[in-house]
Design a protein around this motif. Structure first.
Motif, PDB file in Angstrom:
ATOM      1  N   LYS A 223     -37.104 -39.484  66.298  1.00  0.00           N
ATOM      2  CA  LYS A 223     -35.953 -39.828  65.815  1.00  0.00           C
ATOM      3  C   LYS A 223     -35.797 -41.059  64.987  1.00  0.00           C
ATOM      4  O   LYS A 223     -35.097 -41.046  64.061  1.00  0.00           O
ATOM      5  N   GLN A 224     -36.568 -41.992  65.224  1.00  0.00           N
ATOM      6  CA  GLN A 224     -36.405 -43.302  64.538  1.00  0.00           C
ATOM      7  C   GLN A 224     -37.118 -42.891  63.258  1.00  0.00           C
ATOM      8  O   GLN A 224     -36.725 -43.669  62.338  1.00  0.00           O
ATOM      9  N   ALA A 225     -38.136 -42.120  63.151  1.00  0.00           N
ATOM     10  CA  ALA A 225     -38.738 -42.015  61.950  1.00  0.00           C
ATOM     11  C   ALA A 225     -37.565 -41.122  60.954  1.00  0.00           C
ATOM     12  O   ALA A 225     -37.472 -41.690  59.755  1.00  0.00           O
TER      13      ALA A 225
ATOM     14  N   ALA B 116     -34.425 -41.270  61.290  1.00  0.00           N
ATOM     15  CA  ALA B 116     -33.254 -42.372  60.908  1.00  0.00           C
ATOM     16  C   ALA B 116     -33.702 -43.192  60.135  1.00  0.00           C
ATOM     17  O   ALA B 116     -32.793 -43.883  59.100  1.00  0.00           O
ATOM     18  N   THR B 117     -34.988 -43.719  59.828  1.00  0.00           N
ATOM     19  CA  THR B 117     -35.388 -44.553  58.977  1.00  0.00           C
ATOM     20  C   THR B 117     -35.831 -44.005  57.350  1.00  0.00           C
ATOM     21  O   THR B 117     -36.244 -44.849  56.628  1.00  0.00           O
ATOM     22  N   ALA B 118     -35.978 -42.691  57.419  1.00  0.00           N
ATOM     23  CA  ALA B 118     -36.449 -42.086  56.245  1.00  0.00           C
ATOM     24  C   ALA B 118     -35.568 -42.334  55.200  1.00  0.00           C
ATOM     25  O   ALA B 118     -34.277 -42.152  55.194  1.00  0.00           O
ATOM     26  N   SER B 119     -36.197 -42.664  53.905  1.00  0.00           N
ATOM     27  CA  SER B 119     -35.478 -42.841  52.790  1.00  0.00           C
ATOM     28  C   SER B 119     -34.893 -41.379  52.388  1.00  0.00           C
ATOM     29  O   SER B 119     -35.669 -40.464  52.048  1.00  0.00           O
TER      30      SER B 119
END
Length: 139
Positions: free
Chosen positions: A66-68, A70-73
């Motif tokens: 989920k963090q990945a 959320a931070t994916a461009s």
């Protein structure tokens, strides 16, 4: 199917010769049944602990995932990619320029996943000058 056979053999090993041993008392059979139930309960507890550990690992991986995301461009949830703006078509009298314009529009629609119903309206927006006047005169 093989797993079921293995489990049946394992269960038969626990039960022993209950069915063939007619000399056992009811109390002996009850004691054996309780022993088997205790073993089964122990295995249930072991399985529950194992599943809980695996769920904790999966929960941790889910948090990381989920963090990945959320931070994916660019965002994974984006349904349409960003496509460069097309050049308008209008005053050209060359069939090659018209072919190029139509080819660009087809690829734009393909990449942007534009539905057939919207394609005509979008194409008209990219017409200018004489081409737009022609469309107004036809419509």
């Amino acid at each position: 199917m093989e797993t079921i056979r293995e489990r049946l053999l394992h269960l038969e090993g626990w039960m022993g010769d209950i069915l063939n041993d007619e000399d056992r008392s009811i109390q002996d059979r009850l004691d054996l049944a309780m022993e088997i139930a205790d073993k089964a309960a122990g295995q249930y507890v072991e399985l529950t602990v194992e599943i809980s550990k695996k769920l904790q690992v999966v929960d941790g991986e889910l948090v990381v995932f989920k963090q990945a995301v959320a931070t994916a461009s660019g965002g994974v949830g984006s349904s349409k990619p960003k496509v460069p703006k097309l050049k308008a078509f209008g005053d050209a009298r060359s069939s090659k320029e018209l072919e190029n314009f139509l080819w660009d529009m087809e690829h734009y629609f393909s990449v942007a996943k534009v539905g057939l119903a919207e394609q005509v309206n979008i194409t008209v927006m990219y017409l200018s000058s004489d081409a737009k006047k022609f469309i107004r005169g036809v419509g």
